[in-house]
Scaffold this motif. Structure first.
Motif, PDB file in Angstrom:
ATOM      1  N   HIS A  59      56.015  37.441  44.664  1.00 30.37           N
ATOM      2  CA  HIS A  59      54.725  37.831  45.223  1.00 30.37           C
ATOM      3  C   HIS A  59      53.717  36.699  45.049  1.00 30.37           C
ATOM      4  N   ARG A  60      52.798  36.561  45.995  1.00 30.05           N
ATOM      5  CA  ARG A  60      51.727  35.561  45.939  1.00 30.05           C
ATOM      6  C   ARG A  60      50.391  36.307  45.996  1.00 30.05           C
ATOM      7  N   ILE A  61      49.695  36.339  44.882  1.00 31.97           N
ATOM      8  CA  ILE A  61      48.432  37.082  44.786  1.00 31.97           C
ATOM      9  C   ILE A  61      47.440  36.235  43.987  1.00 31.97           C
ATOM     10  N   ASN A  62      46.262  36.011  44.523  1.00 28.76           N
ATOM     11  CA  ASN A  62      45.262  35.198  43.825  1.00 28.76           C
ATOM     12  C   ASN A  62      44.333  36.016  42.937  1.00 28.76           C
ATOM     13  N   GLU A  63      44.065  37.250  43.286  1.00 28.83           N
ATOM     14  CA  GLU A  63      43.104  38.058  42.552  1.00 28.83           C
ATOM     15  C   GLU A  63      43.775  38.672  41.317  1.00 28.83           C
ATOM     16  N   PHE A  64      43.282  38.325  40.116  1.00 35.32           N
ATOM     17  CA  PHE A  64      43.948  38.740  38.886  1.00 35.32           C
ATOM     18  C   PHE A  64      43.920  40.246  38.659  1.00 35.32           C
ATOM     19  N   ALA A  65      42.906  40.933  39.158  1.00 38.74           N
ATOM     20  CA  ALA A  65      42.893  42.393  39.024  1.00 38.74           C
ATOM     21  C   ALA A  65      44.074  42.997  39.782  1.00 38.74           C
ATOM     22  N   VAL A  66      44.382  42.449  40.941  1.00 32.65           N
ATOM     23  CA  VAL A  66      45.534  42.919  41.721  1.00 32.65           C
ATOM     24  C   VAL A  66      46.832  42.489  41.045  1.00 32.65           C
ATOM     25  N   VAL A  67      46.845  41.264  40.508  1.00 31.22           N
ATOM     26  CA  VAL A  67      48.028  40.787  39.775  1.00 31.22           C
ATOM     27  C   VAL A  67      48.359  41.733  38.630  1.00 31.22           C
ATOM     28  N   ALA A  68      47.338  42.135  37.868  1.00 31.07           N
ATOM     29  CA  ALA A  68      47.569  43.030  36.730  1.00 31.07           C
ATOM     30  C   ALA A  68      48.187  44.351  37.179  1.00 31.07           C
ATOM     31  N   GLU A  69      47.707  44.881  38.292  1.00 36.49           N
ATOM     32  CA  GLU A  69      48.281  46.125  38.805  1.00 36.49           C
ATOM     33  C   GLU A  69      49.743  45.932  39.203  1.00 36.49           C
ATOM     34  N   ALA A  70      50.044  44.786  39.816  1.00 31.47           N
ATOM     35  CA  ALA A  70      51.422  44.515  40.227  1.00 31.47           C
ATOM     36  C   ALA A  70      52.336  44.335  39.020  1.00 31.47           C
ATOM     37  N   VAL A  71      51.839  43.642  37.987  1.00 31.45           N
ATOM     38  CA  VAL A  71      52.625  43.485  36.759  1.00 31.45           C
ATOM     39  C   VAL A  71      52.878  44.844  36.126  1.00 31.45           C
ATOM     40  N   ALA A  72      51.840  45.670  36.027  1.00 31.27           N
ATOM     41  CA  ALA A  72      51.976  47.000  35.410  1.00 31.27           C
ATOM     42  C   ALA A  72      52.985  47.868  36.153  1.00 31.27           C
TER      43      ALA A  72
END
Length: 314
Positions: free
Chosen positions: A222-235
């Motif tokens: 996945h390629r995501i720049n916004e860390f809030a969205v990254v955190a949701e994807a990791v979770a």
């Protein structure tokens, strides 16, 4: 020569084409060319030359463009010295920041600068590649930018001050087998799926370093720049990611672990053109940014602990 001609030469040295300078200064290319011809008439040596399709400055042109920065700064200071503008405490100050820095710095700025007699903020988020941050100083008084520890310094056309040197940690979902480790190495994480930023953004260099040390190509899913969205994807189990320790918001279902074996730290810097700091209001906001940075770093209690989640070290 006059101030406008020197400004055009300075911008040409940075942008490399008459068309780009015309767009930046909101005039026609023919007007730019005319001013360059007038400037050249007063100088006994060539200031520009062709390099393929680009227009570049000669050594003499570069020397004059460097002097133009000093001239523009001096003229700005001279004008401000005889006007109330320089010492106006409540003037408008425009500030741009990339997303995670905006989330961390904008709220304390708004709180500390509220009330009469304080600078009026005009805030904007700007998610750009590293080479584009200096360009933003044309449009904003202050630009909060980031680069990796070992990246080249910012160009000398801007003034740069470091706000934070922020560690980058590996983000994992709670319950992940690696979450029990106190720290992780590139070999520990190389066989995991990864969530990364887009190419050209600073964190990619650390991702590449992880792959180099582990001697294998990472599986970037996945390629995501916004860390809030990254955190949701990791979770949600989408993969591991690099997350800044202090400026990304904690997520209850994500843990951070320090990364060993590679340089995993970024500079968060504030950039501005030299003449911008002639204004008292800009200097006030700049000082508040440094105070906010000290408060953010002061909340760090050390490396994240195995059972502390992402709130550790934040």
């Amino acid at each position: 020569m006059d101030e406008r001609q020197l400004r055009i030469l300075r911008e040409l040295g940075e942008l490399g084409s008459v068309t780009a300078v015309a767009e930046a200064l909101h005039v026609t290319p023919s007007a730019i060319s005319q001013q360059l011809r007038l400037l050249q008439r007063s100088i006994p040596v060539p200031l520009t030359e062709r390099a393929g399709r680009r227009v570049v400055l000669t050594d003499a042109g570069q020397a004059l463009a460097g002097a133009a920065i000093e001239v523009e700064t001096a003229l700005a200071r001279a004008r401000h010295a005889v006007t109330d503008f320089t010492e106006q405490p409540d003037g408008e100050v425009s500030v741009a920041a990339f997303h995670s820095a905006a989330s961390a710095f904008f709220p304390p700025l708004l709180r500390s600068l509220a009330g009469p007699g304080r600078p009026r903020l005009a805030l904007a988020d700007e998610d750009v590649t590293q080479d584009r941050f200096p360009v933003l100083t044309r449009d904003y008084d202050l630009v909060v930018a980031h680069r990796l520890d070992h990246a080249p310094p910012w160009p000398r056309t801007v003034i740069a001050g470091t706000l934070l040197r922020e560690p980058l940690d590996v983000a994992l979902p709670v319950g992940h087998p690696l979450a029990s480790n106190r720290q992780l190495s590139p070999r520990d994480v190389a066989d995991q799926p990864w969530i990364t930023v887009h190419d050209g953004f600073p964190l990619m260099a650390t991702i590449e370093a992880i792959a180099s040390v582990a001697n294998r190509r990472l599986d970037i899913v996945h390629r995501i720049n916004e860390f809030a969205v990254v955190a949701e994807a990791v979770a949600a189990g989408g993969g591991l990611a690099l997350m800044p320790r202090w400026t990304a918001r904690p997520h209850p279902d994500v843990v951070l672990r320090p990364l060993s074996g590679v340089q995993a730290r970024r500079h968060i810097d504030v950039l501005h053109r030299p003449e911008r700091a002639a204004r008292r209001a800009v200097r006030t906001v700049l000082a508040e940014l440094h105070r906010a940075a000290a408060a953010i770093q002061g909340r760090d209690t050390g490396a994240p602990q195995p059972d502390a989640g992402t709130s550790a070290g934040l």
